[in-house]
Design a protein around this motif. Structure first.
Motif, PDB file in Angstrom:
ATOM      1  N   ALA A 108       3.835  -8.699  -3.204  1.00  0.00           N
ATOM      2  CA  ALA A 108       2.999  -7.820  -2.157  1.00  0.00           C
ATOM      3  C   ALA A 108       3.642  -8.882  -0.990  1.00  0.00           C
ATOM      4  O   ALA A 108       2.609  -8.332  -0.202  1.00  0.00           O
ATOM      5  N   ALA A 111       6.067  -8.071   1.082  1.00  0.00           N
ATOM      6  CA  ALA A 111       6.247  -6.415   1.483  1.00  0.00           C
ATOM      7  C   ALA A 111       4.965  -6.142   2.083  1.00  0.00           C
ATOM      8  O   ALA A 111       5.360  -5.483   3.113  1.00  0.00           O
ATOM      9  N   GLY A 163       6.497   1.278  -9.105  1.00  0.00           N
ATOM     10  CA  GLY A 163       6.694   0.553  -7.963  1.00  0.00           C
ATOM     11  C   GLY A 163       5.134  -1.426  -8.593  1.00  0.00           C
ATOM     12  O   GLY A 163       4.542  -1.178  -8.978  1.00  0.00           O
ATOM     13  N   THR A 166       0.123  -3.172  -3.185  1.00  0.00           N
ATOM     14  CA  THR A 166       1.078  -4.406  -1.937  1.00  0.00           C
ATOM     15  C   THR A 166      -0.832  -3.484  -1.807  1.00  0.00           C
ATOM     16  O   THR A 166      -0.961  -2.241  -0.799  1.00  0.00           O
ATOM     17  N   PHE A 174      -0.306   0.094  -0.954  1.00  0.00           N
ATOM     18  CA  PHE A 174       1.277   1.020  -1.663  1.00  0.00           C
ATOM     19  C   PHE A 174       1.091   0.716  -2.375  1.00  0.00           C
ATOM     20  O   PHE A 174       1.310  -0.391  -2.881  1.00  0.00           O
ATOM     21  N   SER A 176       4.611  -0.247  -4.054  1.00  0.00           N
ATOM     22  CA  SER A 176       5.761  -0.809  -3.531  1.00  0.00           C
ATOM     23  C   SER A 176       6.915  -0.984  -3.617  1.00  0.00           C
ATOM     24  O   SER A 176       6.575  -0.995  -4.949  1.00  0.00           O
ATOM     25  N   ARG A 177       8.548  -1.253  -3.704  1.00  0.00           N
ATOM     26  CA  ARG A 177       9.590  -1.842  -4.234  1.00  0.00           C
ATOM     27  C   ARG A 177      10.305  -2.843  -2.919  1.00  0.00           C
ATOM     28  O   ARG A 177      10.423  -2.540  -1.521  1.00  0.00           O
ATOM     29  N   ALA A 189      11.122  -3.790   2.300  1.00  0.00           N
ATOM     30  CA  ALA A 189      10.137  -2.873   1.846  1.00  0.00           C
ATOM     31  C   ALA A 189      10.163  -1.810   1.718  1.00  0.00           C
ATOM     32  O   ALA A 189      10.533  -1.242   2.863  1.00  0.00           O
ATOM     33  N   LYS A 191       7.664   1.421   0.751  1.00  0.00           N
ATOM     34  CA  LYS A 191       6.044   1.529   0.911  1.00  0.00           C
ATOM     35  C   LYS A 191       5.942   3.079   1.016  1.00  0.00           C
ATOM     36  O   LYS A 191       6.128   3.587   1.601  1.00  0.00           O
ATOM     37  N   LYS A 193       2.083   4.975   0.611  1.00  0.00           N
ATOM     38  CA  LYS A 193       0.264   4.885   0.248  1.00  0.00           C
ATOM     39  C   LYS A 193      -0.224   5.187  -0.808  1.00  0.00           C
ATOM     40  O   LYS A 193       0.886   6.950  -0.618  1.00  0.00           O
ATOM     41  N   GLU A 220       2.776   7.122   7.920  1.00  0.00           N
ATOM     42  CA  GLU A 220       3.144   6.490   6.452  1.00  0.00           C
ATOM     43  C   GLU A 220       3.103   7.698   5.511  1.00  0.00           C
ATOM     44  O   GLU A 220       2.363   8.865   5.666  1.00  0.00           O
ATOM     45  N   ASP A 240      15.326  -0.499  -7.483  1.00  0.00           N
ATOM     46  CA  ASP A 240      15.310   1.171  -6.919  1.00  0.00           C
ATOM     47  C   ASP A 240      14.982   1.922  -8.282  1.00  0.00           C
ATOM     48  O   ASP A 240      15.890   2.286  -7.763  1.00  0.00           O
TER      49      ASP A 240
END
Length: 247
Positions: A108, A111, A163, A166, A174, A176-177, A189, A191, A193, A220, A240
């Motif tokens: 995190a 990211a 994921g 974050t 978020f 994330s990966r 990143a 991301k 939301k 986003e 991913d």
């Protein structure tokens, strides 16, 4: 640093590389999967060099002077070339850490500080989503379909994403990966939301099931969460992957 300690450092470094690349998956926290054979080869070469040096010089290293006033290490006029700089002892810390310490993957903190959106290749055609009540997707595919799919294949479909969490600056979070091209140093990143769910602890890995929330292309990519549940961190955190089907 004495010569026998130099030999030991070679062997420890090689053993550490073999440990993280051959016996475990720890190397995947540093480099991508394709570089694993190179790490295995490097570790084997270091161990071999250390063993050859130990067999050649004797272990512990024999520093008795030879005839003619020269030391056994090839030194001249009383100089001891079997020693290296004293600060070289610090090299033992990274060598031992490869054997006894498992560092966490980037998460995190990395990211959250990446502000630019990842570059996206244009996709001309998207295959139809498979039938099912919850379609597993990677974050990359979900993002591409949300941004570029003119048929709006995500609309009215339930999807599952996986994921790590974050935190966002606005108090949200978020999913994330972090993806790598070569190693962790070049990570970028992806991301998504998450709306409608309380944020789990930062860096925790979760599976989010929900629906795509359409919006302007400048906003986003978002998902309205129906369910968030914890999952184990994957062996390769920088790949991913879609979440596995639920049982």
């Amino acid at each position: 640093m004495r010569r026998n300690v130099q030999v030991l450092l070679l062997v420890l470094s090689g053993a550490g590389l073999l440990h993280i690349s051959l016996l475990t998956d720890v190397c995947l926290r540093f480099v991508k999967e394709g570089l694993r054979p190179a790490l295995v080869l490097s570790g084997a070469v270091l161990v071999l060099l250390g063993l050859v040096a130990a067999a050649r010089d004797g272990f512990p290293y024999d520093r008795r002077p030879r005839a003619g006033g020269r030391a056994a290490d090839g030194g001249h006029h009383g100089h001891d070339h079997a020693r290296g700089p004293g600060i070289a002892w610090l090299l033992f810390f990274p060598a031992l850490s490869l054997l006894f310490f498992t560092p966490p993957a980037l998460g995190a903190y990395t990211a959250a500080r990446e502000t630019g959106a990842p570059a996206e290749e244009p996709v001309r055609h998207f295959a139809p989503l498979p039938a099912g009540s919850s379609v597993p997707l990677t974050l990359t595919e979900f993002r591409l379909r949300a941004r570029q799919d003119r048929s709006r294949s995500l609309e009215d479909r339930t999807v599952a994403l996986m994921g790590f969490v974050t935190p966002a600056r606005d108090g949200g979070w978020f999913l994330s990966r972090l993806l790598v091209s070569c190693c962790a140093a070049d990570s970028r990143a992806v991301k998504i939301k998450v709306r409608g769910a309380v944020a789990p602890p930062a860096d925790s890995w979760v599976r989010v099931t929900g629906h795509w929330r359409p919006g302007p292309a400048t906003r986003e990519v978002e998902i309205d969460a129906e369910m968030v549940r914890p999952v184990p961190e994957p062996a390769n955190p920088y790949q991913d992957t879609a979440p596995p089907p639920t049982r």
